[in-house]
Design an enzyme around this catalytic site. Structure first.
Site, PDB file in Angstrom:
ATOM      1  N   LYS A 184      19.550  20.764   2.252  1.00  0.00           N
ATOM      2  CA  LYS A 184      20.933  21.166   2.093  1.00  0.00           C
ATOM      3  C   LYS A 184      21.204  22.463   2.848  1.00  0.00           C
ATOM      4  O   LYS A 184      20.284  23.147   3.301  1.00  0.00           O
ATOM      5  CB  LYS A 184      21.265  21.309   0.609  1.00  0.00           C
ATOM      6  CG  LYS A 184      21.403  19.943  -0.072  1.00  0.00           C
ATOM      7  CD  LYS A 184      22.431  19.093   0.651  1.00  0.00           C
ATOM      8  CE  LYS A 184      22.679  17.748   0.046  1.00  0.00           C
ATOM      9  NZ  LYS A 184      23.703  17.645  -0.919  1.00  0.00           N
ATOM     10  N   HIS A 231      26.999  20.214   6.701  1.00  0.00           N
ATOM     11  CA  HIS A 231      28.356  19.780   6.304  1.00  0.00           C
ATOM     12  C   HIS A 231      29.437  20.697   6.880  1.00  0.00           C
ATOM     13  O   HIS A 231      30.299  21.191   6.153  1.00  0.00           O
ATOM     14  CB  HIS A 231      28.484  19.708   4.773  1.00  0.00           C
ATOM     15  CG  HIS A 231      27.480  18.807   4.132  1.00  0.00           C
ATOM     16  ND1 HIS A 231      27.470  17.446   4.333  1.00  0.00           N
ATOM     17  CD2 HIS A 231      26.435  19.056   3.312  1.00  0.00           C
ATOM     18  CE1 HIS A 231      26.473  16.913   3.671  1.00  0.00           C
ATOM     19  NE2 HIS A 231      25.815  17.861   3.048  1.00  0.00           N
ATOM     20  N   GLN A 270      34.906  20.841   7.375  1.00  0.00           N
ATOM     21  CA  GLN A 270      35.000  21.006   5.931  1.00  0.00           C
ATOM     22  C   GLN A 270      35.340  22.466   5.616  1.00  0.00           C
ATOM     23  O   GLN A 270      35.200  23.337   6.490  1.00  0.00           O
ATOM     24  CB  GLN A 270      33.639  20.650   5.283  1.00  0.00           C
ATOM     25  CG  GLN A 270      33.265  19.172   5.361  1.00  0.00           C
ATOM     26  CD  GLN A 270      32.366  18.832   6.536  1.00  0.00           C
ATOM     27  OE1 GLN A 270      32.470  19.428   7.606  1.00  0.00           O
ATOM     28  NE2 GLN A 270      31.511  17.848   6.358  1.00  0.00           N
ATOM     29  N   ARG A 283      23.092  -0.046   3.734  1.00  0.00           N
ATOM     30  CA  ARG A 283      22.002   0.624   3.004  1.00  0.00           C
ATOM     31  C   ARG A 283      22.341   0.770   1.522  1.00  0.00           C
ATOM     32  O   ARG A 283      21.575   0.363   0.648  1.00  0.00           O
ATOM     33  CB  ARG A 283      21.757   2.018   3.601  1.00  0.00           C
ATOM     34  CG  ARG A 283      21.021   1.993   4.922  1.00  0.00           C
ATOM     35  CD  ARG A 283      20.857   3.401   5.461  1.00  0.00           C
ATOM     36  NE  ARG A 283      22.068   3.837   6.101  1.00  0.00           N
ATOM     37  CZ  ARG A 283      22.177   4.132   7.405  1.00  0.00           C
ATOM     38  NH1 ARG A 283      21.117   4.079   8.183  1.00  0.00           N
ATOM     39  NH2 ARG A 283      23.322   4.513   7.919  1.00  0.00           N
ATOM     40  N   ILE A 342      30.331  10.432  -7.523  1.00  0.00           N
ATOM     41  CA  ILE A 342      29.337  11.511  -7.417  1.00  0.00           C
ATOM     42  C   ILE A 342      28.818  11.502  -5.983  1.00  0.00           C
ATOM     43  O   ILE A 342      28.377  10.458  -5.497  1.00  0.00           O
ATOM     44  CB  ILE A 342      28.178  11.284  -8.414  1.00  0.00           C
ATOM     45  CG1 ILE A 342      28.719  11.214  -9.844  1.00  0.00           C
ATOM     46  CG2 ILE A 342      27.102  12.359  -8.276  1.00  0.00           C
ATOM     47  CD1 ILE A 342      27.683  10.899 -10.914  1.00  0.00           C
TER      48      ILE A 342
HETATM   49  N1  LIG Z   1      27.615   9.114  -2.984  1.00  0.00           N
HETATM   50  C1  LIG Z   1      26.483   9.419  -2.370  1.00  0.00           C
HETATM   51  O1  LIG Z   1      25.648  10.155  -2.893  1.00  0.00           O
HETATM   52  C2  LIG Z   1      26.188   8.814  -1.028  1.00  0.00           C
HETATM   53  C3  LIG Z   1      24.887   8.869  -0.505  1.00  0.00           C
HETATM   54  C4  LIG Z   1      24.633   8.223   0.717  1.00  0.00           C
HETATM   55  C5  LIG Z   1      25.673   7.589   1.397  1.00  0.00           C
HETATM   56  N2  LIG Z   1      26.932   7.620   0.876  1.00  0.00           N
HETATM   57  C6  LIG Z   1      28.072   6.996   1.580  1.00  0.00           C
HETATM   58  O2  LIG Z   1      28.026   5.592   1.385  1.00  0.00           O
HETATM   59  C7  LIG Z   1      28.700   4.942   2.464  1.00  0.00           C
HETATM   60  C8  LIG Z   1      27.879   3.783   2.969  1.00  0.00           C
HETATM   61  O3  LIG Z   1      26.695   4.291   3.579  1.00  0.00           O
HETATM   62  P1  LIG Z   1      25.579   3.297   4.153  1.00  0.00           P
HETATM   63  O4  LIG Z   1      24.467   4.168   4.637  1.00  0.00           O
HETATM   64  O5  LIG Z   1      25.285   2.236   3.165  1.00  0.00           O
HETATM   65  O6  LIG Z   1      26.364   2.665   5.386  1.00  0.00           O
HETATM   66  P2  LIG Z   1      25.950   1.374   6.195  1.00  0.00           P
HETATM   67  O7  LIG Z   1      26.575   1.540   7.531  1.00  0.00           O
HETATM   68  O8  LIG Z   1      24.494   1.094   6.087  1.00  0.00           O
HETATM   69  O9  LIG Z   1      26.694   0.185   5.403  1.00  0.00           O
HETATM   70  C9  LIG Z   1      28.086   0.084   5.291  1.00  0.00           C
HETATM   71  C10 LIG Z   1      28.452  -1.364   5.065  1.00  0.00           C
HETATM   72  O10 LIG Z   1      29.861  -1.413   4.850  1.00  0.00           O
HETATM   73  C11 LIG Z   1      30.328  -2.567   5.506  1.00  0.00           C
HETATM   74  N3  LIG Z   1      31.768  -2.402   5.714  1.00  0.00           N
HETATM   75  C12 LIG Z   1      32.429  -1.511   6.503  1.00  0.00           C
HETATM   76  N4  LIG Z   1      33.752  -1.687   6.399  1.00  0.00           N
HETATM   77  C13 LIG Z   1      33.939  -2.709   5.524  1.00  0.00           C
HETATM   78  C14 LIG Z   1      35.079  -3.357   5.014  1.00  0.00           C
HETATM   79  N5  LIG Z   1      36.309  -3.004   5.389  1.00  0.00           N
HETATM   80  N6  LIG Z   1      34.893  -4.374   4.147  1.00  0.00           N
HETATM   81  C15 LIG Z   1      33.660  -4.743   3.752  1.00  0.00           C
HETATM   82  N7  LIG Z   1      32.533  -4.161   4.198  1.00  0.00           N
HETATM   83  C16 LIG Z   1      32.671  -3.159   5.075  1.00  0.00           C
HETATM   84  C17 LIG Z   1      29.523  -2.612   6.795  1.00  0.00           C
HETATM   85  O11 LIG Z   1      29.579  -3.903   7.389  1.00  0.00           O
HETATM   86  C18 LIG Z   1      28.144  -2.262   6.269  1.00  0.00           C
HETATM   87  O12 LIG Z   1      27.429  -3.409   5.842  1.00  0.00           O
HETATM   88  C19 LIG Z   1      28.943   6.041   3.500  1.00  0.00           C
HETATM   89  O13 LIG Z   1      30.285   6.449   3.393  1.00  0.00           O
HETATM   90  C20 LIG Z   1      28.023   7.153   3.089  1.00  0.00           C
HETATM   91  O14 LIG Z   1      28.518   8.436   3.474  1.00  0.00           O
HETATM   92  C21 LIG Z   1      27.204   8.198  -0.314  1.00  0.00           C
END
Ligand SMILES: NC(=O)c1ccc[n+]([C@@H]2O[C@H](COP(=O)([O-])OP(=O)(O)OC[C@H]3O[C@@H](n4cnc5c(N)ncnc54)[C@H](O)[C@@H]3O)[C@@H](O)[C@H]2O)c1
Length: 374
Positions: free
Chosen positions: A77, A95, A100, A203, A321
């Site tokens: 971080k 970040h 931001q 993911r 979160i």
């Molecule tokens: N809350 C947290 O702690 C946290 C932690 C890690 C990642 N994230 C966030 O989670 C999100 C996803 O990350 P990721 O690594 O899984 O991304 P990724 O690129 O691996 O997967 C995203 C998926 O969303 C799909 N997608 C995109 N637009 C779409 C739509 N309109 N309809 C349906 N599916 C759609 C893509 O095809 C893909 O399969 C990101 O915004 C990331 O910043 C949040």
């Protein structure tokens, strides 16, 4: 050529237990000829002795500040607020590239110190895909909290859920969720919750689906949607008629119609089962937020925020979160660290290796955007 030194900082952000470097990755760097200094930390999920056991040199917390300026300072971080110039090469999430709050003050410290920030969010392969991300365990943890929230609402309607404990391992989390679900399922006429995961092929989405399976949800209780299913355009009735909605999409620059709205919830009438939304993507303040029924983040201490403008029965709550993987800090650190390791192993050639030169160019481009006063 002198060996390259990597200095792993102790994190200073409260409650952060994750590390970008596992003891196994530390060993791989040492075996490859890097010098590795690791700051002692009682908060890190890996114990100091695990790094000692692989041969890392242990140093006191905070000593990175006075390390020679060619040592590479690795952390997870952002560096704590301050004004001092930063003279090293740094690798962590700062970040500050998306402008931001406070971005210019943070970024100008590197520029003023002649340092370089290789921001972990902007380490990308030649196709622009991030080399290391925490997604899988974010989806896994968020879905686990959504299950806990559903169980809480079934058993104690109208009362907010208490804080979520941290877990030493993912199997411990699964055990806890299963135990919490059992009485709720009994109270729900023996019916397990039905979940819809959107962004299911990414993911986070994979982690969300795996948690559902780990706690024993049958396949027909999990709707797994990705681009193909949402291309018809939202809002979607299938969300309102599921018990739990987990949003895992990666929002691009393109605006998409919302997945769920106050109107679509109201239109579902008696067919609405939805009690919990877990917004793993967690962009409540983005203009492109596909879940415009809430606008505040939640936390492990207060995991849900209520959606106020819906018909009360059943109550609807949102989990938003933004540091979900911390819940299972060991597994998420292991995953992140193993994804990052191949790039770390090329650090000695960072002036010519693509992953580092691209990140350095991103840094230079962002520095050019600094206001003249910085
Ligand atoms: N809350 C947290 O702690 C946290 C932690 C890690 C990642 N994230 C966030 O989670 C999100 C996803 O990350 P990721 O690594 O899984 O991304 P990724 O690129 O691996 O997967 C995203 C998926 O969303 C799909 N997608 C995109 N637009 C779409 C739509 N309109 N309809 C349906 N599916 C759609 C893509 O095809 C893909 O399969 C990101 O915004 C990331 O910043 C949040």
């Amino acid at each position: 050529m002198a060996p390259t030194t990597i200095h792993l900082r102790a994190e200073t952000k409260p409650l952060e237990r994750r590390s970008p470097l596992s003891p196994a990755s530390a060993k791989a760097l040492l075996d490859a000829g890097y010098i590795l200094r690791v700051e002692r930390s009682a908060d890190r999920i890996y114990e100091d002795k695990e790094y000692e056991a692989v041969g890392a040199e242990m140093v006191p917390a905070g000593t990175w500040v006075n390390a020679p300026t060619d040592h590479i300072i690795l952390g997870l971080k952002e560096i704590s607020d301050g004004d001092s110039p930063l003279p090293h090469p740094y690798i962590h999430f700062q970040h500050c590239y998306k402008k931001q709050d406070g971005w210019a003050d943070a970024l100008s410290r590197y520029a003023r110190g002649n340092g370089v920030l290789y921001d972990l969010e902007f380490l990308v392969d030649p196709s622009g895909r991030r080399v290391a991300a925490f997604g899988y365990w974010a989806g896994y943890s968020g879905t686990a909290i959504a299950m806990l929230s559903w169980a809480h609402q079934v058993l104690h309607p109208g009362t907010p859920q208490g804080s979520v404990p941290v877990f030493d391992s993912a199997p411990k989390l699964v055990e806890y969720v299963k135990a919490a679900l059992a009485p709720a399922v009994a109270a729900n006429n023996g019916e397990l919750p039905r979940a819809i995961v959107i962004g299911a092929l990414g993911r986070c989405g994979n982690g969300a689906r795996d948690l559902c399976q780990a706690i024993g949800l049958p396949k027909d209780h999990i709707l797994a949607w990705d681009l193909a299913e949402t291309k018809k355009g939202g809002p979607f009735k299938e969300i309102a008629t599921s018990d739990i909605f987990v949003n895992c999409v990666y929002l691009g620059a393109l605006r998409i119609p919302p997945f769920v709205t106050f109107e679509s919830l109201a239109e579902a009438g008696d067919e609405r089962r939805l009690r919990v939304i877990c917004d793993v993507s967690c962009d409540p303040n983005s203009e492109n937020n596909p879940i415009p029924v809430y606008s505040t983040y939640s936390s492990f201490i207060h995991p849900t925020v209520p959606v106020k403008q819906t018909v009360e029965n059943p109550e609807l709550r949102v989990i938003a979160i933004d540091h979900l993987p911390t819940l299972v800090a060991r597994e998420s650190s292991d995953e992140f660290s193993s994804l990052l390791l191949p790039s770390l192993l090329t650090l000695k050639d960072r002036d010519t290796e693509g992953v580092w030169t691209r990140a350095q160019q991103t840094f230079k481009d962002r520095v050019k955007e600094l206001p003249a006063s910085n």
